[in-house]
Design an enzyme around this catalytic site. Structure first.
Site, PDB file in Angstrom:
ATOM      1  N   ARG A  65       0.613  -0.689  -0.014  1.00  0.00           N
ATOM      2  CA  ARG A  65      -0.115   0.075   0.029  1.00  0.00           C
ATOM      3  C   ARG A  65       0.882   1.332  -0.329  1.00  0.00           C
ATOM      4  NH1 ARG A  65      -1.924   2.060   4.389  1.00  0.00           N
ATOM      5  NH2 ARG A  65      -2.078   0.138   5.709  1.00  0.00           N
ATOM      6  N   TYR A 117     -13.491  18.737 -14.808  1.00  0.00           N
ATOM      7  CA  TYR A 117     -14.287  17.165 -15.231  1.00  0.00           C
ATOM      8  C   TYR A 117     -15.021  17.482 -13.846  1.00  0.00           C
ATOM      9  CZ  TYR A 117     -15.158  12.507 -13.852  1.00  0.00           C
ATOM     10  OH  TYR A 117     -15.618  11.335 -13.941  1.00  0.00           O
ATOM     11  N   ASP A 190      -4.723  19.712 -14.550  1.00  0.00           N
ATOM     12  CA  ASP A 190      -4.795  18.748 -15.635  1.00  0.00           C
ATOM     13  C   ASP A 190      -4.910  18.488 -16.547  1.00  0.00           C
ATOM     14  OD1 ASP A 190      -6.200  16.448 -15.957  1.00  0.00           O
ATOM     15  OD2 ASP A 190      -8.266  16.656 -14.495  1.00  0.00           O
ATOM     16  N   LYS A 215      -7.514   8.257 -19.061  1.00  0.00           N
ATOM     17  CA  LYS A 215      -7.358   7.836 -20.333  1.00  0.00           C
ATOM     18  C   LYS A 215      -6.054   7.860 -21.373  1.00  0.00           C
ATOM     19  CE  LYS A 215     -10.898   9.409 -18.877  1.00  0.00           C
ATOM     20  NZ  LYS A 215     -11.169   9.661 -17.683  1.00  0.00           N
TER      21      LYS A 215
HETATM   22  C1  LIG Z   1     -10.114  16.075 -17.412  1.00  0.00           C
HETATM   23  C2  LIG Z   1     -10.446  14.561 -16.402  1.00  0.00           C
HETATM   24  N1  LIG Z   1      -9.746  14.545 -15.632  1.00  0.00           N
HETATM   25  C3  LIG Z   1     -10.464  13.580 -14.059  1.00  0.00           C
HETATM   26  C4  LIG Z   1     -11.347  12.451 -14.727  1.00  0.00           C
HETATM   27  C5  LIG Z   1     -10.819  11.283 -13.485  1.00  0.00           C
HETATM   28  O1  LIG Z   1     -10.088  10.731 -14.263  1.00  0.00           O
HETATM   29  P1  LIG Z   1     -10.641   8.578 -14.102  1.00  0.00           P
HETATM   30  O2  LIG Z   1     -12.195   8.848 -14.336  1.00  0.00           O
HETATM   31  O3  LIG Z   1      -9.698   8.187 -13.876  1.00  0.00           O
HETATM   32  O4  LIG Z   1     -10.601   8.729 -12.531  1.00  0.00           O
HETATM   33  C6  LIG Z   1     -11.829  12.577 -15.757  1.00  0.00           C
HETATM   34  C7  LIG Z   1     -12.244  11.267 -16.171  1.00  0.00           C
HETATM   35  O5  LIG Z   1     -13.154  10.923 -17.391  1.00  0.00           O
HETATM   36  C8  LIG Z   1     -11.074  13.372 -17.569  1.00  0.00           C
HETATM   37  O6  LIG Z   1     -12.021  13.179 -18.075  1.00  0.00           O
END
Ligand SMILES: Cc1ncc(COP(=O)(O)O)c(C=O)c1O
Length: 396
Positions: A65, A117, A190, A215
């Site tokens: 962990r 997001y 992000d 992604k």
């Molecule tokens: C731009 C973006 N940031 C963060 C996330 C969150 O990621 P996860 O689904 O891997 O938790 C997503 C998910 O769609 C996303 O599109």
């Protein structure tokens, strides 16, 4: 240290010439297993590690962990691609992002992008606000608005997503970093949509980069994963890593191994997706059944100039179409595709289409006529023909 620690265990290419990022990714830093000469690393599923007879852990490993040898190479590759001092893998993008906010203190002020997001925004306005963060939503494409929002001494973090999903809003990373730093705050980006192929936020002044590795980094729609990369391995980074250990949002061993495998093809996949996205954007710009095309690569897109400055080599594989005829026509277009898949997510080798307003609900910045498109690596003309046919069917 995270990532940096991995380098110690990897036969990194010290004796080789400096490599371009695409080479770093393809060769996963050139790692070779000295005991077998394998070019692909083993999986380490072990949850625990043996203590030395004198009660020490000289291997540096205690319990999975806290740390997992299978993370080392993926973290090192990602740190190298982002030009960071260290990287940490998480169980999901959400686990990575929330660890950054949980490293702050109740009472801290944070500024977040209006376009980001949606699930993270909901968590920030719900749990994180209840926990004590003062969350302020700002249109971070407007640098004057960002500057005005800063509360020197109170603002601990500025969080931007660029290009922002789903309207592809572009925020200026370098100027946002200056504004954040002038107020004593950190800047986190992000960069899921941009990927290290097109943008390296740490080189533009950001302190932390976050990826939903689900992604593009993995690219095959077969794992959920997240990652953070840091400019400095400082006390704040150690706190974030401690949160990963304590909250337990660690990636599984097999997922980490798959992620490394996925990253080896990052550059050709992402370049192909971006070339398709550009061709699709150009094809549907001015189309009689399309009200607008949102794509940072188009010269008439509001964020194009900033995107052209901070994205090198392409503008990514994500774009949105605003369909004439409003919500009904947008949903009907998605209903009629035969090659695109109607599914959430982005960044995989298969192309996906989604009506975002249906997903995001009332507070979404996604207009009701918007379809988000994530281009994969299929033949571009197949994707264009399929969308053309779906648009016609939706309007017939
Ligand atoms: C731009 C973006 N940031 C963060 C996330 C969150 O990621 P996860 O689904 O891997 O938790 C997503 C998910 O769609 C996303 O599109």
């Amino acid at each position: 240290m995270g990532g940096a620690r991995g380098y110690a265990n990897i036969a990194a290419m010290n004796d080789k010439p400096a490599m371009k990022p695409a080479t770093v990714a393809a060769q996963a830093l050139g790692w070779i297993d000295e005991s077998t000469k394998a070019v692909v690393p083993p999986l380490h599923p072990s949850s625990t590690f043996v203590r030395d007879p004198d009660n020490q852990f000289r291997s540096g490993r205690v319990y999975a962990r806290a740390d997992n040898p299978t993370f080392d190479q993926a973290e090192a590759v990602l740190a190298a691609l982002e030009n960071g001092a260290g990287a940490a893998l998480f169980a999901s993008g959400m686990a990575a992002a929330t660890a950054v906010f949980l490293s702050l203190k109740p009472g801290d002020h944070v500024v977040i992008s209006r376009v980001m997001y949606w699930s993270l925004r909901n968590w920030l306005l719900g749990f994180a606000t209840d926990w004590g963060l003062k969350v302020e939503i700002v249109d971070t494409t407007d640098l004057a608005a960002l500057k005005t929002a800063m509360r020197p001494g109170q603002t601990a973090l500025v969080w931007i997503e660029t290009p922002g999903n789903p309207t592809l809003a572009v925020s200026d990373i370098a100027v946002a970093a200056e504004i954040a730093h002038a107020a004593g705050a950190r800047l986190a980006v992000d960069s899921t949509v941009a990927t290290p192929v097109f943008t390296r936020p740490l080189e533009l002044g950001a302190d932390i980069v976050m990826h939903s590795a689900t992604k593009y980094l993995n690219g095959h729609s077969d794992i959920i994963a997240g990652a953070l990369v840091t400019r400095l391995c400082d006390a704040h980074w150690e706190k974030i890593r401690a949160i990963r250990v304590q909250l337990g949002g660690v990636l599984g061993t097999f997922e980490a191994w798959l992620l490394l495998r996925g990253m080896r093809t990052l550059f050709p996949r992402v370049r192909a997706a971006a070339a398709s996205a550009m061709a699709i954007a150009q094809h549907f710009r001015g189309h009689p059944l399309v009200a607008d095309v949102l794509y940072p690569g188009l010269s008439n897109f509001p964020g194009h100039e900033v995107a052209a400055r901070q994205m090198t080599g392409g503008f990514g594989g994500l774009l949105s179409l605003r369909v004439k005829g409003g919500e009904r026509a947008a949903i009907a277009t998605a209903a009629n595709v035969k090659i695109w898949k109607r599914a959430t997510s982005l960044g995989g080798v298969e192309s996906l289409v989604e009506h975002r307003a249906s997903v995001e609900g009332a507070d979404s910045p996604a207009p009701p006529d918007l379809l988000r498109l994530s281009t994969g690596i299929e033949e571009t003309s197949d994707l264009i023909d399929d969308l053309e046919a779906a648009l016609s069917a939706a309007h017939s």
